[in-house]
Design a protein around this motif. Structure first.
Motif, PDB file in Angstrom:
ATOM      1  N   THR A   1      49.631  11.927  60.958  1.00  0.00           N
ATOM      2  CA  THR A   1      48.328  11.433  61.378  1.00  0.00           C
ATOM      3  C   THR A   1      47.419  11.395  60.154  1.00  0.00           C
ATOM      4  O   THR A   1      47.826  11.757  59.038  1.00  0.00           O
ATOM      5  N   ASN A   2      46.189  10.965  60.337  1.00  0.00           N
ATOM      6  CA  ASN A   2      45.146  11.033  59.315  1.00  0.00           C
ATOM      7  C   ASN A   2      43.805  10.841  60.010  1.00  0.00           C
ATOM      8  O   ASN A   2      43.732  10.873  61.239  1.00  0.00           O
TER       9      ASN A   2
ATOM     10  N   ALA B   1      48.704   4.525  69.766  1.00  0.00           N
ATOM     11  CA  ALA B   1      49.219   5.630  70.563  1.00  0.00           C
ATOM     12  C   ALA B   1      48.331   6.865  70.454  1.00  0.00           C
ATOM     13  O   ALA B   1      48.018   7.513  71.455  1.00  0.00           O
ATOM     14  N   GLN B   2      47.893   7.192  69.243  1.00  0.00           N
ATOM     15  CA  GLN B   2      47.112   8.413  69.058  1.00  0.00           C
ATOM     16  C   GLN B   2      45.698   8.275  69.619  1.00  0.00           C
ATOM     17  O   GLN B   2      45.175   9.212  70.234  1.00  0.00           O
ATOM     18  N   VAL B   3      45.067   7.110  69.440  1.00  0.00           N
ATOM     19  CA  VAL B   3      43.738   6.921  70.011  1.00  0.00           C
ATOM     20  C   VAL B   3      43.825   6.856  71.534  1.00  0.00           C
ATOM     21  O   VAL B   3      43.030   7.477  72.245  1.00  0.00           O
ATOM     22  N   ALA B   4      44.802   6.125  72.061  1.00  0.00           N
ATOM     23  CA  ALA B   4      44.957   6.047  73.515  1.00  0.00           C
ATOM     24  C   ALA B   4      45.242   7.423  74.114  1.00  0.00           C
ATOM     25  O   ALA B   4      44.834   7.714  75.245  1.00  0.00           O
TER      26      ALA B   4
ATOM     27  N   HIS C   1      38.592   8.596  64.180  1.00  0.00           N
ATOM     28  CA  HIS C   1      39.878   8.456  64.875  1.00  0.00           C
ATOM     29  C   HIS C   1      40.993   8.363  63.847  1.00  0.00           C
ATOM     30  O   HIS C   1      40.734   8.125  62.655  1.00  0.00           O
ATOM     31  N   PRO C   2      42.254   8.512  64.258  1.00  0.00           N
ATOM     32  CA  PRO C   2      43.370   8.370  63.318  1.00  0.00           C
ATOM     33  C   PRO C   2      43.581   6.915  62.947  1.00  0.00           C
ATOM     34  O   PRO C   2      43.226   6.001  63.701  1.00  0.00           O
TER      35      PRO C   2
ATOM     36  N   VAL D   1      48.720  11.602  79.669  1.00  0.00           N
ATOM     37  CA  VAL D   1      48.045  10.387  79.216  1.00  0.00           C
ATOM     38  C   VAL D   1      49.073   9.569  78.438  1.00  0.00           C
ATOM     39  O   VAL D   1      49.724  10.074  77.527  1.00  0.00           O
ATOM     40  N   LYS D   2      49.217   8.321  78.806  1.00  0.00           N
ATOM     41  CA  LYS D   2      50.268   7.492  78.224  1.00  0.00           C
ATOM     42  C   LYS D   2      49.967   7.158  76.772  1.00  0.00           C
ATOM     43  O   LYS D   2      48.849   6.795  76.418  1.00  0.00           O
ATOM     44  N   THR D   3      50.990   7.267  75.921  1.00  0.00           N
ATOM     45  CA  THR D   3      50.841   6.937  74.508  1.00  0.00           C
ATOM     46  C   THR D   3      51.884   5.931  74.025  1.00  0.00           C
ATOM     47  O   THR D   3      51.661   5.259  73.017  1.00  0.00           O
ATOM     48  N   GLN D   4      52.995   5.822  74.697  1.00  0.00           N
ATOM     49  CA  GLN D   4      54.057   4.920  74.275  1.00  0.00           C
ATOM     50  C   GLN D   4      54.178   3.758  75.264  1.00  0.00           C
ATOM     51  O   GLN D   4      53.910   3.907  76.448  1.00  0.00           O
TER      52      GLN D   4
END
Length: 479
Positions: A115-116, A170-173, A161-162, A213-216
């Protein structure tokens, strides 16, 4: 929520997610045809009072904080769901600074992927340990960010955010997005409006996959739950005649909002973190992915009204975002004498209309027929390739062309731009911005001044599904 002078510094966001709302989105693109049947939707609890995020506030010119990236269970609408969090909260702390401050963040990554951190819209160095989206923080690693902001930093609402390639959506969602506020906006208001109540109205949505929470496998047109500060249909309280400052921010991964407050007009005092030169009013505001507006709202007669997102279609190849209730505004209590609201000049004007143009460029957004690959000037993102070069202390004019049948949310890092025209028609923006939606099969013209900072940065579509699938380019600002 009050300003920094009345709200103490907290280390974690306090989020109680309640309410009931599930809005479906349908898409005309090929992406929607791949959407599976949604899982059974849980029954959410009734709406609760709006909770503003906790704040991490700078003191004596410094904001020093630790931020932990963690997958953990969060409470959303009375249900425990697995999500991606900053400091354990789906709605993480608001970072609050002043122009000229320094911000030092120790970001600890406990995920099993890189991440970042990107500070969206902030005019700050894109290099080194600052707003460097080319950094990769590995699992188990702690990275020490150091941002030195200029004294000329504009007051308003930003977010963080990343920004890792291929995993941003995916990471924000999953939940990794929060607000960042630069203080100073109140200085342009009349004295009687400088200490009014302010509220964060952070718009973020989540899709469900079982107990997570869905990410993919995210689909922009899939059914989604729209939240305000991580809450479903919260209650916002205001007294009749009272004036409040609302910080509207679309910090979702992919979707648009067309925000409308029944029976009210928004008075816009800042756009994308830039105070406007002239206050303007609107019945509704389009918040493309990544956009923000700071607005004044005045309480009406006693009663209830809805803060809604109205139906909005992003083109024949895009998505139809349906109408949905975001929050309920309740006007109650002792009446306040309505303050005269400013209607004309506000902050100092920034106008590049008559500037000397050093270069003119064309930036073309396109996608393949299947809607699975996205391009800028015919190429997909490559972090090792420089796509555009600009000179420090010059002004350029860019024509952004959209060859696809859906809108794209154009965003550029490091410097704001002035929107000059849309589809050939002059545009009066009343200030600078960092996000603009380019119409399907349309174009707009912007002008941008490159100042203060050199280094590699990026421009991209802020619909993060599109960014992750190639719609991003590298801009190198040189001396």
């Amino acid at each position: 929520m009050r300003s920094r002078s009345t709200l103490p510094c907290l280390t974690t966001a306090l989020v109680l997610a309640f309410g009931a709302l599930m809005s479906g989105c349908t898409s005309a693109s090929s992406e929607s045809s791949m959407v599976p049947s949604p899982s059974p939707t849980p029954s959410f609890a009734a709406g609760a009072p709006l909770r503003d995020p906790a704040q991490l506030v700078s003191h004596n010119g410094l904001l020093r904080a630790a931020i932990v990236v963690e997958r953990r269970r969060v409470n959303l609408g009375g249900h425990a769901l697995w999500g991606l969090t900053y400091n354990g909260s789906y709605m993480p702390p608001t970072l609050r600074i002043r122009p000229g401050d320094k911000m030092e963040l120790a970001l600890k990554n406990t995920l099993d992927e890189e991440t970042n951190l990107h500070v969206h819209g902030l005019h700050v160095s894109p290099s080194g340990a600052a707003d460097n989206v080319f950094l990769h923080i590995r699992p188990g690693q702690t990275f020490h960010y150091s941002f030195q902001f200029p004294r000329t930093l504009r007051a308003g609402t930003y977010w963080y955010h990343p920004h890792t390639d291929h995993t941003s959506a995916a990471q924000v969602a999953g939940g990794m997005s929060g607000l960042l506020v630069v203080d100073g906006l109140q200085q342009y208001l009349p004295a009687n409006l400088r200490h009014i109540t302010e509220h964060a109205i952070a718009l973020k949505d989540f899709q469900l996959q079982g107990d997570a929470v869905k990410t993919q496998g995210l689909h922009i047109g899939a059914p989604t739950h729209r939240t305000v500060n991580g809450q479903l249909n919260p209650v916002i309280r205001i007294r009749p005649g009272e004036t409040q400052l609302w910080r509207l921010a679309n910090i979702s991964a992919n979707i648009y909002y067309r925000v409308h407050l029944q029976g009210q007009k928004f008075r816009v005092i800042a756009h994308d973190g830039t105070p406007v030169d002239r206050i303007w009013t609107a019945d509704s505001l389009l918040l493309a992915a990544g956009a923000r507006f700071d607005v004044l709202v005045q309480g009406g007669p006693p009663g209830r009204t809805e803060l809604q997102t109205l139906p909005y279609r992003t083109g024949p190849g895009g998505n139809l975002f349906p109408q949905a209730t975001l929050a309920t505004l309740v006007s109650a209590g002792p009446s306040a004498s309505p303050a005269p609201l400013p209607t004309s000049s506000f902050a100092p004007a920034v106008d590049l209309s008559h500037a000397t143009i050093a270069a003119r460029r064309t930036v073309v957004f396109s996608e393949n027929a299947a809607g699975t690959k996205f391009y800028i000037n015919g190429r997909q993102f490559d972090p090792n390739r420089v796509d555009f070069r600009a000179k420090l202390n010059t002004i350029e004019e860019w024509t952004v062309v959209n060859e696809s049948n859906e809108e794209h949310s154009f965003h550029v890092h490091t410097n704001h731009f002035q929107l000059m025209s849309i589809n050939g028609r002059p545009h009066q923006s009343h200030g600078l911005q960092d996000v603009a939606s380019v119409p399907a099969k349309g174009r707009f013209v912007i002008r941008m001044r490159f100042k203060d900072y050199t280094g590699k940065t990026v421009l991209h579509c802020h619909i993060l599904n599109h960014e992750d699938r190639g719609m991003m380019a590298v801009l190198d600002i040189e001396k």
